[in-house]
Design a protein around this motif. Structure first.
Motif, PDB file in Angstrom:
ATOM      1  N   LYS A  12       0.118 -38.420  -9.866  1.00  0.00           N
ATOM      2  CA  LYS A  12      -0.511 -37.525 -10.429  1.00  0.00           C
ATOM      3  C   LYS A  12      -1.143 -37.780 -11.757  1.00  0.00           C
ATOM      4  CE  LYS A  12       3.538 -35.246  -7.445  1.00  0.00           C
ATOM      5  NZ  LYS A  12       3.881 -34.640  -7.095  1.00  0.00           N
ATOM      6  N   ARG A  13      -1.743 -36.046 -12.074  1.00  0.00           N
ATOM      7  CA  ARG A  13      -2.809 -36.176 -13.346  1.00  0.00           C
ATOM      8  C   ARG A  13      -1.327 -35.260 -14.757  1.00  0.00           C
ATOM      9  NH1 ARG A  13      -7.239 -32.623 -13.056  1.00  0.00           N
ATOM     10  NH2 ARG A  13      -6.405 -31.287 -12.136  1.00  0.00           N
ATOM     11  N   ASN A  14      -2.059 -36.245 -15.462  1.00  0.00           N
ATOM     12  CA  ASN A  14      -1.736 -35.538 -16.983  1.00  0.00           C
ATOM     13  C   ASN A  14      -2.606 -35.011 -17.571  1.00  0.00           C
ATOM     14  OD1 ASN A  14       0.670 -36.509 -17.949  1.00  0.00           O
ATOM     15  ND2 ASN A  14       0.158 -37.765 -19.156  1.00  0.00           N
ATOM     16  N   THR A  15      -2.300 -33.560 -16.984  1.00  0.00           N
ATOM     17  CA  THR A  15      -2.967 -31.900 -17.102  1.00  0.00           C
ATOM     18  C   THR A  15      -2.569 -31.784 -18.781  1.00  0.00           C
ATOM     19  OG1 THR A  15      -1.882 -31.356 -16.550  1.00  0.00           O
ATOM     20  CG2 THR A  15      -3.576 -31.724 -15.045  1.00  0.00           C
ATOM     21  N   TRP A  16      -3.561 -31.075 -19.536  1.00  0.00           N
ATOM     22  CA  TRP A  16      -2.775 -30.049 -20.902  1.00  0.00           C
ATOM     23  C   TRP A  16      -1.961 -28.954 -20.085  1.00  0.00           C
ATOM     24  CZ3 TRP A  16      -1.983 -24.729 -21.488  1.00  0.00           C
ATOM     25  CH2 TRP A  16      -2.743 -23.621 -20.142  1.00  0.00           C
ATOM     26  N   GLN A  17      -1.295 -28.612 -19.114  1.00  0.00           N
ATOM     27  CA  GLN A  17      -0.245 -28.270 -18.811  1.00  0.00           C
ATOM     28  C   GLN A  17       0.843 -28.754 -18.965  1.00  0.00           C
ATOM     29  OE1 GLN A  17      -2.890 -28.097 -17.067  1.00  0.00           O
ATOM     30  NE2 GLN A  17      -3.823 -26.129 -16.565  1.00  0.00           N
ATOM     31  N   LYS A  18       1.187 -29.628 -18.019  1.00  0.00           N
ATOM     32  CA  LYS A  18       1.839 -30.738 -18.018  1.00  0.00           C
ATOM     33  C   LYS A  18       2.364 -31.361 -19.466  1.00  0.00           C
ATOM     34  CE  LYS A  18       3.123 -34.278 -14.849  1.00  0.00           C
ATOM     35  NZ  LYS A  18       3.267 -35.610 -13.889  1.00  0.00           N
ATOM     36  N   GLU A  19       1.482 -31.897 -20.896  1.00  0.00           N
ATOM     37  CA  GLU A  19       2.347 -32.104 -21.922  1.00  0.00           C
ATOM     38  C   GLU A  19       2.254 -30.515 -22.176  1.00  0.00           C
ATOM     39  OE1 GLU A  19       1.842 -34.218 -22.727  1.00  0.00           O
ATOM     40  OE2 GLU A  19       1.801 -35.902 -21.504  1.00  0.00           O
ATOM     41  N   ALA A  20       1.400 -29.967 -22.089  1.00  0.00           N
ATOM     42  CA  ALA A  20       2.703 -28.331 -22.874  1.00  0.00           C
ATOM     43  C   ALA A  20       4.035 -28.051 -22.155  1.00  0.00           C
ATOM     44  CB  ALA A  20       1.649 -27.552 -22.457  1.00  0.00           C
ATOM     45  N   VAL A  21       4.123 -28.590 -21.085  1.00  0.00           N
ATOM     46  CA  VAL A  21       5.493 -28.581 -20.984  1.00  0.00           C
ATOM     47  C   VAL A  21       6.482 -29.410 -20.922  1.00  0.00           C
ATOM     48  CG1 VAL A  21       7.065 -28.412 -18.563  1.00  0.00           C
ATOM     49  CG2 VAL A  21       5.040 -27.141 -18.570  1.00  0.00           C
ATOM     50  N   ARG A  22       6.011 -30.728 -20.647  1.00  0.00           N
ATOM     51  CA  ARG A  22       7.078 -31.450 -21.089  1.00  0.00           C
ATOM     52  C   ARG A  22       6.894 -31.576 -23.569  1.00  0.00           C
ATOM     53  NH1 ARG A  22       3.935 -35.967 -20.813  1.00  0.00           N
ATOM     54  NH2 ARG A  22       4.288 -36.412 -18.096  1.00  0.00           N
ATOM     55  N   ALA A  23       6.225 -31.272 -24.135  1.00  0.00           N
ATOM     56  CA  ALA A  23       6.395 -31.208 -25.355  1.00  0.00           C
ATOM     57  C   ALA A  23       7.363 -29.761 -25.339  1.00  0.00           C
ATOM     58  CB  ALA A  23       5.600 -30.541 -26.078  1.00  0.00           C
ATOM     59  N   ALA A  24       7.170 -28.621 -25.051  1.00  0.00           N
ATOM     60  CA  ALA A  24       8.856 -27.662 -24.395  1.00  0.00           C
ATOM     61  C   ALA A  24       9.985 -28.026 -24.154  1.00  0.00           C
ATOM     62  CB  ALA A  24       7.911 -26.710 -23.995  1.00  0.00           C
ATOM     63  N   LEU A  25      10.412 -28.617 -23.168  1.00  0.00           N
ATOM     64  CA  LEU A  25      11.090 -29.107 -22.789  1.00  0.00           C
ATOM     65  C   LEU A  25      11.709 -30.327 -24.037  1.00  0.00           C
ATOM     66  CD1 LEU A  25      11.247 -30.078 -19.156  1.00  0.00           C
ATOM     67  CD2 LEU A  25      12.467 -28.580 -20.161  1.00  0.00           C
ATOM     68  N   VAL A  26      10.895 -31.351 -24.794  1.00  0.00           N
ATOM     69  CA  VAL A  26      11.467 -31.286 -25.789  1.00  0.00           C
ATOM     70  C   VAL A  26      12.026 -30.648 -26.985  1.00  0.00           C
ATOM     71  CG1 VAL A  26      10.951 -33.441 -27.566  1.00  0.00           C
ATOM     72  CG2 VAL A  26      10.097 -34.198 -25.035  1.00  0.00           C
ATOM     73  N   GLU A  27      11.160 -29.605 -27.179  1.00  0.00           N
ATOM     74  CA  GLU A  27      11.496 -28.466 -28.224  1.00  0.00           C
ATOM     75  C   GLU A  27      13.101 -28.063 -27.936  1.00  0.00           C
ATOM     76  OE1 GLU A  27       9.967 -24.760 -30.188  1.00  0.00           O
ATOM     77  OE2 GLU A  27       8.382 -26.238 -29.907  1.00  0.00           O
ATOM     78  N   HIS A  28      13.139 -27.982 -26.958  1.00  0.00           N
ATOM     79  CA  HIS A  28      14.337 -27.367 -26.209  1.00  0.00           C
ATOM     80  C   HIS A  28      15.347 -28.058 -26.406  1.00  0.00           C
ATOM     81  CE1 HIS A  28      16.615 -23.903 -24.463  1.00  0.00           C
ATOM     82  NE2 HIS A  28      17.415 -24.944 -23.698  1.00  0.00           N
ATOM     83  N   ARG A  29      15.447 -29.213 -26.684  1.00  0.00           N
ATOM     84  CA  ARG A  29      16.874 -29.839 -26.023  1.00  0.00           C
ATOM     85  C   ARG A  29      18.323 -29.574 -25.115  1.00  0.00           C
ATOM     86  NH1 ARG A  29      17.573 -32.336 -32.033  1.00  0.00           N
ATOM     87  NH2 ARG A  29      15.304 -32.502 -32.378  1.00  0.00           N
ATOM     88  N   GLY A  30      17.993 -29.213 -24.257  1.00  0.00           N
ATOM     89  CA  GLY A  30      18.999 -28.253 -23.582  1.00  0.00           C
ATOM     90  C   GLY A  30      18.211 -27.799 -22.320  1.00  0.00           C
ATOM     91  N   PHE A  31      18.838 -27.644 -21.423  1.00  0.00           N
ATOM     92  CA  PHE A  31      18.312 -27.365 -20.190  1.00  0.00           C
ATOM     93  C   PHE A  31      18.536 -25.656 -19.534  1.00  0.00           C
ATOM     94  CE2 PHE A  31      21.281 -30.501 -18.646  1.00  0.00           C
ATOM     95  CZ  PHE A  31      20.948 -31.233 -17.969  1.00  0.00           C
ATOM     96  N   VAL A  32      17.004 -25.271 -19.712  1.00  0.00           N
ATOM     97  CA  VAL A  32      16.137 -24.407 -19.093  1.00  0.00           C
ATOM     98  C   VAL A  32      15.545 -24.648 -17.310  1.00  0.00           C
ATOM     99  CG1 VAL A  32      14.414 -25.514 -20.255  1.00  0.00           C
ATOM    100  CG2 VAL A  32      14.843 -23.013 -20.636  1.00  0.00           C
ATOM    101  N   SER A  33      15.572 -22.933 -17.321  1.00  0.00           N
ATOM    102  CA  SER A  33      14.842 -22.606 -16.309  1.00  0.00           C
ATOM    103  C   SER A  33      13.092 -22.999 -16.064  1.00  0.00           C
ATOM    104  CB  SER A  33      15.198 -21.681 -15.854  1.00  0.00           C
ATOM    105  OG  SER A  33      14.935 -20.232 -16.365  1.00  0.00           O
ATOM    106  N   ALA A  34      12.739 -22.637 -15.776  1.00  0.00           N
ATOM    107  CA  ALA A  34      11.242 -22.817 -15.619  1.00  0.00           C
ATOM    108  C   ALA A  34      10.548 -21.285 -15.558  1.00  0.00           C
ATOM    109  CB  ALA A  34      10.716 -23.092 -14.625  1.00  0.00           C
TER     110      ALA A  34
END
Length: 140
Positions: A12-34
């Motif tokens: 699977k490619r590492n796209t800017w979109q996936k990086e943005a989602v990864r960063a947002a998950l890290v920042e959120h620090r809890g469970f969150v829906s898509a």
């Protein structure tokens, strides 16, 4: 004998979109829906699509970078996870704050129950939902 081609798993490619989602998950620090993650990303100026967020969080969960559980409302929710061993969660149903739990009593119980019924290689999911101290105080 003809050459046989071995099917290789598609990387699977590492796209800017996936990086943005990864960063947002890290920042959120809890469970969150898509859906909530998509709203946060768009509120910060991203043009990422909702379907792309769903694919990205699914890929992150598949790779072990994110935990995915089903909320009490039946929706998949995601959390960035740096822990790659089996664990459980204590989750605030109001704000999504999460604590990882090592629950040896659950592991022992699952193995014992499985063995009593002739089962081996027992897998299980145990997540606890409640209200964290901050959310309790906010209700008071």
């Amino acid at each position: 004998m003809p050459d046989q081609q071995v099917a290789r798993p598609k990387m699977k490619r590492n796209t800017w979109q996936k990086e943005a989602v990864r960063a947002a998950l890290v920042e959120h620090r809890g469970f969150v829906s898509a859906r909530e993650l998509h709203e946060r990303l768009c509120a910060n100026g991203s043009t990422i699509g909702l379907a792309t967020v769903y694919r990205a969080v699914s890929d992150l969960a598949e790779s072990g970078e994110a935990d995915v559980i089903v909320s009490p409302e039946g929706e998949n929710i995601f959390r960035f996870c740096g822990t790659h061993h089996h664990h459980h969660h204590l989750i605030c149903r109001s704000c999504g704050a999460t604590r990882e739990l090592k629950a040896s009593v659950v592991e022992d119980w699952a193995s014992t129950v499985g063995a009593e019924h002739g089962f081996v290689e027992i897998d299980h999911v145990v997540d606890l939902f409640g209200l964290c101290e901050k959310c309790q105080a906010a209700r008071a």
